[in-house]
Design a protein around this motif. Sequence first.
Motif, PDB file in Angstrom:
ATOM      1  N   THR A 126       0.824  -1.202   0.000  1.00 28.37           N
ATOM      2  CA  THR A 126       0.000   0.000   0.000  1.00 28.37           C
ATOM      3  C   THR A 126       0.857   1.250   0.000  1.00 28.37           C
ATOM      4  O   THR A 126       1.992   1.242   0.498  1.00 28.37           O
ATOM      5  N   ARG A 127       0.282   2.304  -0.595  1.00 31.04           N
ATOM      6  CA  ARG A 127       0.898   3.635  -0.615  1.00 31.04           C
ATOM      7  C   ARG A 127       2.140   3.714  -1.506  1.00 31.04           C
ATOM      8  O   ARG A 127       2.801   4.755  -1.526  1.00 31.04           O
ATOM      9  N   ASP A 128       2.467   2.678  -2.221  1.00 32.50           N
ATOM     10  CA  ASP A 128       3.481   2.776  -3.273  1.00 32.50           C
ATOM     11  C   ASP A 128       2.758   3.180  -4.549  1.00 32.50           C
ATOM     12  O   ASP A 128       1.946   2.418  -5.075  1.00 32.50           O
ATOM     13  N   LEU A 129       3.030   4.369  -5.057  1.00 33.22           N
ATOM     14  CA  LEU A 129       2.271   4.887  -6.187  1.00 33.22           C
ATOM     15  C   LEU A 129       2.671   4.251  -7.510  1.00 33.22           C
ATOM     16  O   LEU A 129       1.960   4.389  -8.506  1.00 33.22           O
ATOM     17  N   GLN A 130       3.791   3.548  -7.524  1.00 33.15           N
ATOM     18  CA  GLN A 130       4.226   2.825  -8.711  1.00 33.15           C
ATOM     19  C   GLN A 130       4.648   1.416  -8.307  1.00 33.15           C
ATOM     20  O   GLN A 130       5.266   1.221  -7.256  1.00 33.15           O
ATOM     21  N   THR A 131       4.321   0.468  -9.162  1.00 30.75           N
ATOM     22  CA  THR A 131       4.681  -0.913  -8.836  1.00 30.75           C
ATOM     23  C   THR A 131       6.182  -1.128  -8.855  1.00 30.75           C
ATOM     24  O   THR A 131       6.678  -2.071  -8.235  1.00 30.75           O
ATOM     25  N   ALA A 132       6.921  -0.278  -9.547  1.00 30.29           N
ATOM     26  CA  ALA A 132       8.381  -0.449  -9.617  1.00 30.29           C
ATOM     27  C   ALA A 132       8.999  -0.427  -8.227  1.00 30.29           C
ATOM     28  O   ALA A 132       9.944  -1.177  -7.943  1.00 30.29           O
ATOM     29  N   GLN A 133       8.485   0.417  -7.364  1.00 30.85           N
ATOM     30  CA  GLN A 133       9.026   0.503  -6.008  1.00 30.85           C
ATOM     31  C   GLN A 133       8.779  -0.788  -5.237  1.00 30.85           C
ATOM     32  O   GLN A 133       9.652  -1.300  -4.535  1.00 30.85           O
ATOM     33  N   ALA A 134       7.565  -1.316  -5.369  1.00 28.48           N
ATOM     34  CA  ALA A 134       7.214  -2.553  -4.683  1.00 28.48           C
ATOM     35  C   ALA A 134       7.998  -3.734  -5.244  1.00 28.48           C
ATOM     36  O   ALA A 134       8.451  -4.612  -4.496  1.00 28.48           O
ATOM     37  N   LYS A 135       8.155  -3.770  -6.563  1.00 25.91           N
ATOM     38  CA  LYS A 135       8.917  -4.856  -7.186  1.00 25.91           C
ATOM     39  C   LYS A 135      10.374  -4.832  -6.731  1.00 25.91           C
ATOM     40  O   LYS A 135      10.971  -5.888  -6.483  1.00 25.91           O
ATOM     41  N   ALA A 136      10.945  -3.652  -6.605  1.00 27.17           N
ATOM     42  CA  ALA A 136      12.332  -3.541  -6.137  1.00 27.17           C
ATOM     43  C   ALA A 136      12.464  -4.052  -4.707  1.00 27.17           C
ATOM     44  O   ALA A 136      13.452  -4.714  -4.355  1.00 27.17           O
ATOM     45  N   PHE A 137      11.480  -3.760  -3.881  1.00 24.79           N
ATOM     46  CA  PHE A 137      11.454  -4.248  -2.497  1.00 24.79           C
ATOM     47  C   PHE A 137      11.431  -5.767  -2.487  1.00 24.79           C
ATOM     48  O   PHE A 137      12.204  -6.417  -1.769  1.00 24.79           O
ATOM     49  N   GLU A 138      10.519  -6.355  -3.258  1.00 22.55           N
ATOM     50  CA  GLU A 138      10.400  -7.812  -3.292  1.00 22.55           C
ATOM     51  C   GLU A 138      11.690  -8.468  -3.777  1.00 22.55           C
ATOM     52  O   GLU A 138      12.100  -9.514  -3.257  1.00 22.55           O
ATOM     53  N   LYS A 139      12.332  -7.861  -4.748  1.00 25.40           N
ATOM     54  CA  LYS A 139      13.588  -8.417  -5.267  1.00 25.40           C
ATOM     55  C   LYS A 139      14.705  -8.295  -4.242  1.00 25.40           C
ATOM     56  O   LYS A 139      15.476  -9.236  -4.028  1.00 25.40           O
ATOM     57  N   GLU A 140      14.789  -7.139  -3.589  1.00 24.97           N
ATOM     58  CA  GLU A 140      15.860  -6.901  -2.623  1.00 24.97           C
ATOM     59  C   GLU A 140      15.816  -7.908  -1.478  1.00 24.97           C
ATOM     60  O   GLU A 140      16.860  -8.401  -1.030  1.00 24.97           O
ATOM     61  N   PHE A 141      14.611  -8.231  -1.012  1.00 25.59           N
ATOM     62  CA  PHE A 141      14.469  -9.105   0.144  1.00 25.59           C
ATOM     63  C   PHE A 141      14.069 -10.531  -0.219  1.00 25.59           C
ATOM     64  O   PHE A 141      13.771 -11.342   0.656  1.00 25.59           O
ATOM     65  N   ALA A 142      14.103 -10.838  -1.512  1.00 24.53           N
ATOM     66  CA  ALA A 142      13.797 -12.195  -2.000  1.00 24.53           C
ATOM     67  C   ALA A 142      12.472 -12.696  -1.419  1.00 24.53           C
ATOM     68  O   ALA A 142      12.385 -13.809  -0.889  1.00 24.53           O
ATOM     69  N   ILE A 143      11.443 -11.884  -1.532  1.00 25.53           N
ATOM     70  CA  ILE A 143      10.123 -12.230  -1.005  1.00 25.53           C
ATOM     71  C   ILE A 143       9.540 -13.363  -1.846  1.00 25.53           C
ATOM     72  O   ILE A 143       9.361 -13.203  -3.063  1.00 25.53           O
TER      73      ILE A 143
END
Length: 205
Positions: A126-143
């Motif tokens: 939530t509150r990420d206005l672009q999916t790129a930010q969320a995708k980078a988070f998931e990649k960084e932490f290997a979600i």
Amino acid sequence: MSPTRALRRRPLRGAAALAGAAAFALAVTACSTSTASSNGTGSGTNYVGGTGEISTIEPGHRVAAPELSGKSVEGAPLSLADHKGKVVVLNIWGSWCPPCRAEAPHLAKVAKETESQGVQFLGINTRDLQTAQAKAFEKEFAIPFPSFYDPSGDLVLRFPKGSVNPQAIPSTLIIDRQGKIAVRALKELGADELHEVLDPVIAEK
């Protein structure tokens, strides 16, 4: 009723429709916790509140989780109903939130450890206005699990107010195999702390 275990929570007020979405957006911007809330034994919710962060609900007093469906961060269809019969750990997070970043490795670890036990982890980004930010988070932490993409907080507002709705970022809900909310944590969780509240729900028959 058994006591609820809790330490600290940050309240989030939301109303219906656009007014609720606006309140949600304002409330979570700081991504922080505040002082304790009062005991929530009233309001006809069958919910035992406490003065802290983690609340556990006995099976006879649990409320059903709302229907959640939409698109994932990756753009794929995603629905809570697809995991009926499993224990679901639902984490509300944002890439902009420092506590979310702190707990992400722990969530990833426990998700892998419990997958064979019929547990499905899901997120609500939530509150990420672009999916790129969320995708980078998931990649960084290997979600290893998918997350709903919910930039305006619409999915969060579907939870019943005054009982076990998520009221902070991050929040984590554990939903039992009957689709009812068994645990709510209004804080970041470590792996051991998550196991402490998740394992008893897994063991339920």
